[in-house]
Each structure stands twice: as C-alpha cells, then as structure tokens.
Motif scaffolding. Structure first.
Motif, mmCIF file in Angstrom:
data_model
loop_
_atom_site.group_PDB
_atom_site.id
_atom_site.type_symbol
_atom_site.label_atom_id
_atom_site.label_comp_id
_atom_site.label_asym_id
_atom_site.label_seq_id
_atom_site.Cartn_x
_atom_site.Cartn_y
_atom_site.Cartn_z
ATOM 1 N N LYS A 21 -4.626 7.854 4.667
ATOM 2 C CA LYS A 21 -3.414 8.157 3.908
ATOM 3 C C LYS A 21 -2.323 7.135 4.217
ATOM 4 O O LYS A 21 -1.582 6.719 3.340
ATOM 5 N N GLU A 22 -2.263 6.703 5.462
ATOM 6 C CA GLU A 22 -1.267 5.710 5.867
ATOM 7 C C GLU A 22 -1.439 4.413 5.071
ATOM 8 O O GLU A 22 -0.466 3.795 4.647
ATOM 9 N N ALA A 23 -2.689 4.000 4.860
ATOM 10 C CA ALA A 23 -2.962 2.790 4.078
ATOM 11 C C ALA A 23 -2.571 2.994 2.622
ATOM 12 O O ALA A 23 -1.979 2.104 2.001
ATOM 13 N N ALA A 24 -2.878 4.145 2.064
ATOM 14 C CA ALA A 24 -2.548 4.422 0.662
ATOM 15 C C ALA A 24 -1.039 4.428 0.445
ATOM 16 O O ALA A 24 -0.563 4.057 -0.631
ATOM 17 N N MET A 25 -0.295 4.817 1.469
ATOM 18 C CA MET A 25 1.161 4.892 1.353
ATOM 19 C C MET A 25 1.817 3.514 1.275
ATOM 20 O O MET A 25 3.031 3.423 1.053
ATOM 21 N N VAL A 26 1.047 2.449 1.434
ATOM 22 C CA VAL A 26 1.569 1.098 1.227
ATOM 23 C C VAL A 26 2.070 0.973 -0.212
ATOM 24 O O VAL A 26 3.085 0.343 -0.473
ATOM 25 N N ILE A 30 1.573 5.377 -5.304
ATOM 26 C CA ILE A 30 0.709 6.391 -4.699
ATOM 27 C C ILE A 30 1.523 7.290 -3.777
ATOM 28 O O ILE A 30 1.331 8.504 -3.759
ATOM 29 N N ARG A 31 2.457 6.707 -3.031
ATOM 30 C CA ARG A 31 3.326 7.500 -2.151
ATOM 31 C C ARG A 31 4.081 8.550 -2.950
ATOM 32 O O ARG A 31 4.146 9.718 -2.568
ATOM 33 N N ASN A 32 4.618 8.148 -4.103
ATOM 34 C CA ASN A 32 5.351 9.101 -4.955
ATOM 35 C C ASN A 32 4.436 10.199 -5.470
ATOM 36 O O ASN A 32 4.834 11.366 -5.542
ATOM 37 N N MET A 33 3.225 9.845 -5.858
ATOM 38 C CA MET A 33 2.279 10.851 -6.362
ATOM 39 C C MET A 33 1.932 11.879 -5.283
ATOM 40 O O MET A 33 1.772 13.059 -5.572
ATOM 41 N N LYS A 60 -10.605 -4.138 -3.993
ATOM 42 C CA LYS A 60 -9.693 -5.184 -3.501
ATOM 43 C C LYS A 60 -8.319 -4.605 -3.183
ATOM 44 O O LYS A 60 -7.675 -5.011 -2.223
ATOM 45 N N ILE A 61 -7.881 -3.657 -3.974
ATOM 46 C CA ILE A 61 -6.594 -3.006 -3.726
ATOM 47 C C ILE A 61 -6.640 -2.275 -2.382
ATOM 48 O O ILE A 61 -5.709 -2.371 -1.580
ATOM 49 N N CYS A 62 -7.730 -1.569 -2.122
ATOM 50 C CA CYS A 62 -7.883 -0.866 -0.842
ATOM 51 C C CYS A 62 -7.888 -1.855 0.320
ATOM 52 O O CYS A 62 -7.266 -1.606 1.362
ATOM 53 N N GLN A 63 -8.566 -2.971 0.136
ATOM 54 C CA GLN A 63 -8.580 -4.004 1.180
ATOM 55 C C GLN A 63 -7.172 -4.529 1.419
ATOM 56 O O GLN A 63 -6.774 -4.755 2.566
ATOM 57 N N TYR A 64 -6.413 -4.703 0.355
ATOM 58 C CA TYR A 64 -5.026 -5.161 0.496
ATOM 59 C C TYR A 64 -4.183 -4.153 1.270
ATOM 60 O O TYR A 64 -3.355 -4.545 2.098
#
Length: 72
Positions: A21-26, A30-33, A60-64
């Motif tokens: 979740k910490e990575a997704a919050m970049v 996604i943080r707003n959702m 690639k987005i996940c890797q970023y």
C-alpha cells in the motif's frame, strides 16, 4: 503481510498486481481513491481497476512506485 497492507491493481486484461500500500500511495490518484471518505469501492476492497492500462504498462508503473519509494 496483512491484506490491509497491500493493494491490488488490475489491468485492462484482468492481470492482477498485488503491491504494498505504501508503494501504491506514491500515486496521488490512487491515494485519493483509497483514502477518500466517500466510501468508494476501491477503498473498501483494496482493489483499483484500470480498464485503459495494459498489463505491460501497469507492471512498469508498479516498478516505478517501488523505485520512487527507494530513491525519494
């Protein structure tokens, strides 16, 4: 790792990427959702579907996200 600590990102083809979740919050989007008080399904289920993004691009987005966490 608990389910609350992860987020599932789903591509247009239905490929699922489970990331921290910490990575997704970049991503501010996604943080707003995931944190909006409006009771969005994404926040309740911890899943975000991207019907316009292919699996290759979403990978690639996940890797970023992880790269950004490491080097910020």
């Amino acid at each position: 790792m608990k389910k609350e600590d992860t987020v599932k990102l789903i591509s247009a083809e239905g490929m699922e990427f489970v990331i921290d979740k910490e990575a997704a919050m970049v991503s501010q989007t996604i943080r707003n959702m995931l944190t909006s008080p409006g009771g969005f399904a994404e926040a309740e289920h911890g899943e975000v579907t991207f019907p316009e993004i292919s699996a290759v691009i979403l990978e690639k987005i996940c890797q970023y996200f992880y790269w950004s966490l490491q080097y910020s």
